[in-house]
Motif scaffolding. Structure first.
Motif, mmCIF file in Angstrom:
data_model
loop_
_atom_site.group_PDB
_atom_site.id
_atom_site.type_symbol
_atom_site.label_atom_id
_atom_site.label_comp_id
_atom_site.label_asym_id
_atom_site.label_seq_id
_atom_site.Cartn_x
_atom_site.Cartn_y
_atom_site.Cartn_z
ATOM 1 N N ASN A 169 -130.239 22.398 67.692
ATOM 2 C CA ASN A 169 -129.453 23.645 67.596
ATOM 3 C C ASN A 169 -128.452 23.644 66.447
ATOM 4 O O ASN A 169 -127.722 24.626 66.276
ATOM 5 N N GLY A 170 -128.378 22.566 65.647
ATOM 6 C CA GLY A 170 -127.306 22.429 64.671
ATOM 7 C C GLY A 170 -127.099 23.633 63.772
ATOM 8 O O GLY A 170 -125.971 24.099 63.589
ATOM 9 N N ASN A 171 -128.174 24.151 63.189
ATOM 10 C CA ASN A 171 -128.036 25.241 62.220
ATOM 11 C C ASN A 171 -127.792 26.608 62.842
ATOM 12 O O ASN A 171 -127.421 27.543 62.128
ATOM 13 N N ILE A 172 -127.995 26.747 64.133
ATOM 14 C CA ILE A 172 -127.738 28.037 64.782
ATOM 15 C C ILE A 172 -126.506 27.974 65.677
ATOM 16 O O ILE A 172 -126.149 28.964 66.314
ATOM 17 N N ALA A 173 -125.847 26.814 65.696
ATOM 18 C CA ALA A 173 -124.732 26.617 66.624
ATOM 19 C C ALA A 173 -123.450 27.262 66.109
ATOM 20 O O ALA A 173 -123.145 27.225 64.915
ATOM 21 N N GLY A 197 -115.261 22.034 55.340
ATOM 22 C CA GLY A 197 -115.750 20.661 55.341
ATOM 23 C C GLY A 197 -116.812 20.368 56.376
ATOM 24 O O GLY A 197 -117.391 19.277 56.394
ATOM 25 N N PHE A 198 -117.100 21.338 57.255
ATOM 26 C CA PHE A 198 -118.116 21.162 58.300
ATOM 27 C C PHE A 198 -119.390 21.856 57.841
ATOM 28 O O PHE A 198 -119.407 23.062 57.603
ATOM 29 N N GLU A 199 -120.484 21.082 57.749
ATOM 30 C CA GLU A 199 -121.748 21.621 57.245
ATOM 31 C C GLU A 199 -122.910 21.162 58.118
ATOM 32 O O GLU A 199 -122.954 20.002 58.547
ATOM 33 N N GLU A 216 -128.846 17.975 60.498
ATOM 34 C CA GLU A 216 -127.851 16.953 60.211
ATOM 35 C C GLU A 216 -126.491 17.646 60.155
ATOM 36 O O GLU A 216 -126.387 18.769 59.658
ATOM 37 N N LEU A 217 -125.464 16.989 60.660
ATOM 38 C CA LEU A 217 -124.106 17.510 60.584
ATOM 39 C C LEU A 217 -123.280 16.613 59.676
ATOM 40 O O LEU A 217 -123.366 15.383 59.764
#
Length: 387
Positions: A169-173, A197-199, A216-217
């Protein structure tokens, strides 16, 4: 005598309450009518069926075992049956619900403040806020105590640096529950999309969980207010407690995958004729199908007992490890054998087996590899840790 249900040889259905059966059947209808028509195309394209999120939320499947805050407050067996039916559709769909419910909503509910619960849980239950869980790191997911991501106090804030890997879910979170090392021990923080800074970067070229978002976060001096720190837990017991909740659901999910594969291959071998008779009339085929039925039955009994123990407050993490190990291995072996019985047809996503087989290669790895769970049981038997 009445004919046995081929996918419920020990009449598990009779051991369920009326409410549990109703929940299972309603999720099953959703999977059949809404999810399965969409999933194969999303799997082929490598996209997540985000259009289903609102419907999943409307069914009460997000945070379903939590009380209050717009959550359904269902028992553990009901949650397990939800996972079973969703994974009968696709592991990616079950993974979305599992991460949202067990890895994001649960820690806010269990470890968060009342203000944090009120702030995030109602929107998460409605599917308006999507979460992800940041624990695994690039250098080794099986050793969370060795995490490199760290947070340092800076006035009333925390500054977080590091990275996380294989994040569903990282990219839609909209938010990420991130675990980081501090001078006071490991702590959990709720990071919000858009914080400087959060990507999140999507992981491409996957051959598994293609109908799911994996990311990846990265944290580069991400400033997080104290109000976003989960105040009621310190140490690894925080993230490990979340993983126990998620692993419990995973013991049920692969049962759905296995049933989907067996159902498909029974129909296929009954209809396909070679040398003047159906494939299913061959002893070699029936022996393989019978083994699948045996393994599914054992997994069903294992998860049902585990669910009752959980509802009684008696479930132990090692019992979850045993069921996760057994049931995912069972489903992966069945999916592979069904793919083989389908012959050339089995390599296309017009049939379900290869999609489930590829997905289960991830399920047997995440939330603790098969080897980790075997070693957990070895430690229970011997009293000696071999980690």
């Amino acid at each position: 005598m009445a004919k046995l249900n081929p996918y419920d040889l020990y009449d598990i259905d009779s051991q369920l309450t009326e409410e549990e059966r109703m929940i299972r059947d309603s999720v099953g209808r959703f999977v059949d009518e809404r999810a399965l028509p969409l999933i194969p195309e999303h799997f082929d394209k490598g996209t997540f069926p985000k259009e289903l999120v609102t419907e999943v939320a409307d069914l009460g499947l997000l945070g379903s075992s939590l009380e209050g805050y717009g959550c359904a407050g269902l028992n553990s067996v009901s949650y397990g049956l939800i996972c079973q039916e969703l994974e009968r559709g696709d592991s990616g769909l079950r993974s979305f619900v599992s991460v949202q419910s067990s890895l994001c909503m649960y820690p806010i509910y269990a470890y968060g403040s009342e203000e944090q619960r009120e702030r995030w849980l109602p929107g998460m239950a409605k599917g308006e806020i999507i979460g992800c869980f940041g624990l695994t790191e690039p250098h080794g997911g099986s050793d969370p105590a060795n995490m490199k991501t760290h947070a340092k106090r800076d006035g009333d804030d925390w500054v977080i640096n590091g990275s996380k890997m294989w994040i569903t879910n990282g990219n839609i979170a909209d938010i990420a529950v991130v675990w980081a090392r501090t001078e006071e021990g490991i702590m959990g923080f709720v990071l919000e999309k858009g914080m400087p800074g959060f990507e999140a970067r999507a992981i491409k070229s996957k051959m598994s969980l293609r109908a799911s978002v994996t990311s990846e976060l990265y944290f580069d001096n991400v400033r997080v207010p104290e109000a976003n720190r989960l105040p009621n837990v310190k140490g690894l017991k925080g993230p490990l407690g979340c993983l126990t909740q998620a692993r419990y659901g995973i013991t049920w999910g692969p049962i759905g995958s296995a049933i989907a594969c067996l159902n498909e291959v029974v129909d296929y071998t009954s209809d396909r004729e070679l040398f003047g008779r159906p494939l299913a009339a061959n002893q070699a085929v029936q022996l393989r199908l019978a083994e699948m039925g045996r393994q599914i039955t054992l997994a069903q009994l294992l998860s049902l007992r585990l669910g009752r123990l959980k509802d009684e407050g008696k479930m132990q993490p090692a019992q979850v490890s045993l069921a996760k190990w057994n049931n995912v291995r069972m489903a992966l072996d069945i999916a592979r054998d069904c793919r083989d019985l389908l012959g050339g047809s089995g390599i296309t996503t017009e049939y379900h087996a290869i999609r489930h087989m590829l997905n289960l290669e991830s399920v047997i790895t995440y939330e603790g590899t098969e080897t980790v769970h075997q070693l957990v049981i070895g430690r229970e038997l011997t009293g000696i840790s071999a980690f």
